[in-house]
Design an enzyme around this catalytic site. Structure first.
Site, PDB file in Angstrom:
ATOM      1  N   TYR A 116       0.809  -1.181  -0.008  1.00 12.65           N
ATOM      2  CA  TYR A 116      -0.015   0.063   0.194  1.00 12.65           C
ATOM      3  C   TYR A 116       0.797   1.313  -0.171  1.00 12.65           C
ATOM      4  O   TYR A 116       1.946   1.098   0.469  1.00 12.65           O
ATOM      5  CB  TYR A 116      -0.864  -0.001   1.236  1.00 12.65           C
ATOM      6  CG  TYR A 116      -2.260  -0.789   1.219  1.00 12.65           C
ATOM      7  CD1 TYR A 116      -3.312  -0.280   0.568  1.00 12.65           C
ATOM      8  CD2 TYR A 116      -1.952  -2.103   1.897  1.00 12.65           C
ATOM      9  CE1 TYR A 116      -4.442  -1.354   0.569  1.00 12.65           C
ATOM     10  CE2 TYR A 116      -3.246  -2.798   2.010  1.00 12.65           C
ATOM     11  CZ  TYR A 116      -4.426  -2.476   1.299  1.00 12.65           C
ATOM     12  OH  TYR A 116      -5.282  -3.235   1.114  1.00 12.65           O
ATOM     13  N   ARG A 165      -3.430 -11.529   4.165  1.00 10.04           N
ATOM     14  CA  ARG A 165      -4.486 -11.033   3.602  1.00 10.04           C
ATOM     15  C   ARG A 165      -4.666 -11.743   2.197  1.00 10.04           C
ATOM     16  O   ARG A 165      -3.664 -11.558   1.401  1.00 10.04           O
ATOM     17  CB  ARG A 165      -4.852  -9.611   3.335  1.00 10.04           C
ATOM     18  CG  ARG A 165      -5.073  -8.787   4.410  1.00 10.04           C
ATOM     19  CD  ARG A 165      -5.923  -9.004   5.624  1.00 10.04           C
ATOM     20  NE  ARG A 165      -7.169  -9.588   5.027  1.00 10.04           N
ATOM     21  CZ  ARG A 165      -8.271  -8.718   4.689  1.00 10.04           C
ATOM     22  NH1 ARG A 165      -7.852  -7.473   4.437  1.00 10.04           N
ATOM     23  NH2 ARG A 165      -9.414  -9.335   4.107  1.00 10.04           N
ATOM     24  N   HIS A 170     -10.896  -2.800  -1.377  1.00  6.18           N
ATOM     25  CA  HIS A 170     -11.922  -2.193  -0.430  1.00  6.18           C
ATOM     26  C   HIS A 170     -12.731  -1.500  -1.313  1.00  6.18           C
ATOM     27  O   HIS A 170     -12.411  -0.629  -2.312  1.00  6.18           O
ATOM     28  CB  HIS A 170     -11.055  -1.429   0.539  1.00  6.18           C
ATOM     29  CG  HIS A 170     -10.108  -2.129   1.231  1.00  6.18           C
ATOM     30  ND1 HIS A 170     -10.289  -2.576   2.699  1.00  6.18           N
ATOM     31  CD2 HIS A 170      -8.682  -2.625   1.013  1.00  6.18           C
ATOM     32  CE1 HIS A 170      -9.246  -3.149   3.445  1.00  6.18           C
ATOM     33  NE2 HIS A 170      -8.222  -2.989   2.298  1.00  6.18           N
TER      34      HIS A 170
END
Ligand code: FE2
Lengths: 250, 204
Positions: A116, A165, A170
């Protein structure tokens, strides 16, 4: 913001009660952060007042040309993000099966390496200088939406000693009422990591988890460019107002 | 067997996670150049009618520690009690007021500040007026489904005393958890996720 985007009459009915057994409970010790962040007292039930059945509506004027293209919206001119190119498309529906038009959908994700772009992020995978990770769009008249991105990678996170994950995107979704507000995540068909994930497993029902798994759709691919995944999202439905507040003779 | 109702199930929620800022307030987390501004950052302009107020909020976990990775959205009526929404049938709300705001909590202090106006009173379903209030939605890492609550104003004693929603709170000792305290033009509001002072959250 009050711009009307649909020819349908505004919906003024109260929302269907939320089926909280379909959602993850607040306290899910397998996901450790929830332990100190979960309310423990009973919620106060409130049948929708105007405060809950109204909500903000966003006009297309907020959208930039590349808002729905994560491959290019952070990239230098002439360059593009690295990773498997995909189109994510689907419809925003309510529990009655009706498309929800004119609704803002925002999405964010890690890059193809699972990294990210965030100062609190510590994974060693490399940043992609051409990938920011955010995008948004507004649903069409039938609730349809689509955007382009690269398939995100899986990433490790501090929970158990070796939790990863599954690849996911999202989603933040507005309906037409503030009580429809929803944040969720989209997973990818066939990913074996889905069933090992403590965050996925906060959802008690397997069928509910499957509702968050996007299907690979080869018929919707763009040949020699991008594969496609179909992801429909469902918001709470509204009670019909057909027998309410109707004046004699109407 | 009877006919099927053919209803769909709401998509199950998943946590917003620690990187919610990337999607919802990218400029706040230094992703610049994609959106001009973070949506919901500014709610008022110099033509907005109503009393200007600042709201300083925090979200506290079960140890009393402020969350530094939460995101709060608010939704409120204008100074005349009208919502800027197509579902509002009673009249047109102030075109210079957004009604909806979004802020991330500060990554160091956990403080979250909204510059807005004090809302007017909105009718309950039976026509009685509710006290001025602001609807709040909280998401964060560790919150599996967004939390809904309301902020009321502690200096609106008369309106609060006749508010039909506050009246439904069985344990009256919990009503103060929904009251913002005024200091000058600023209201402070701490949201407690757990503990003796746990805020009243709503199933709306
Ligand atoms: Fe994530």
């Amino acid at each position: 913001m009050s711009e009307r985007l649909s020819n349908r009459p505004p919906e003024t009915g109260a929302l269907f009660a939320r089926d909280r057994s379909w959602h993850p409970p607040a306290f899910t010790p397998g996901y450790k952060t929830s332990v100190l962040r979960s309310p423990q007292k009973a919620l106060l039930s409130l049948d929708g007042t105007l405060s809950e059945i109204t909500g903000p509506v966003f006009g297309h004027n907020i959208l930039g040309e590349l808002d729905d293209d994560l491959i290019h919206n952070f990239a230098k001119p002439g360059e593009s993000a690295i990773g498997p190119r995909i189109v994510v498309y689907g419809r925003l529906l309510d529990e009655r099966g009706a498309g929800v038009p004119g609704a803002l959908i925002e999405f964010w994700q890690a890059n193809a390496g699972g990294r990210y772009r965030h100062k609190k992020e510590g994974y060693i995978a490399a940043l992609d200088p051409n990938f920011g990770g955010c995008g948004r769009t507004i649903t069409g008249e039938d609730g349809s939406y689509a955007f382009r991105t690269v398939q995100p990678g899986p990433y490790p996170w501090p929970n158990g000693p070796n939790d990863w994950r599954p690849a996911h995107i999202h989603f933040s979704v507005f309906g037409h009422g503030f009580a429809q507000r929803l944040i969720t995540q989209m997973y990818f068909e066939g990913d074996p990591m889905i069933w090992k994930c403590p965050i996925v497993r906060t959802i008690p029902d397997r069928a509910a988890i499957e509702q968050l798994i996007a299907a690979l759709d080869m018929e919707a691919t763009i040949p020699m460019d991008a594969r496609a995944y179909k992801f429909d999202i469902v918001l709470r439905g509204r009670r019909s107002t057909m027998f309410e507040n109707r004046l004699e003779g109407n | 067997m009877a006919q099927a109702l053919n209803r769909l199930k709401e998509s199950p929620s998943q946590t917003a996670g620690p990187y919610v800022h990337i999607g919802l307030t990218p400029n706040f987390c230094d992703i610049t150049g994609v959106y001009d501004d973070d949506l919901g950052r500014v709610m008022v302009n110099d033509k907005t009618s109503g009393e200007r107020i600042t709201m300083a909020m925090r979200v506290l976990d079960g140890t009393g520690t402020p969350l530094r990775d939460a995101l709060i959205e608010i939704w409120q009526a204008d100074a005349h009690g009208l919502y800027p929404s197509p579902s509002e049938r009673r009249g047109a709300a102030d075109p210079n007021f957004q009604g909806w705001g979004r802020q991330a909590t500060d990554m160091d202090t956990g403080l979250c500040t909204f510059e807005t106006i004090k809302p007017g009173r909105v009718p309950f379903k039976d026509g009685r007026l509710m006290a001025p209030h602001i609807n709040i939605w909280i998401v964060a890492r560790g919150i599996n489904l967004g939390l809904n609550t309301r902020l009321y104003f502690s200096d609106e004693e008369t309106a609060n005393a006749e508010d039909p929603v506050l009246a439904r709170i069985e344990h009256k000792v919990r009503i103060p958890t929904l009251m913002a305290e005024r200091k000058g033009g600023t209201y402070t509001f701490d949201i407690h996720l757990q503990g003796e002072q746990e805020t009243v959250f709503f199933d709306i």
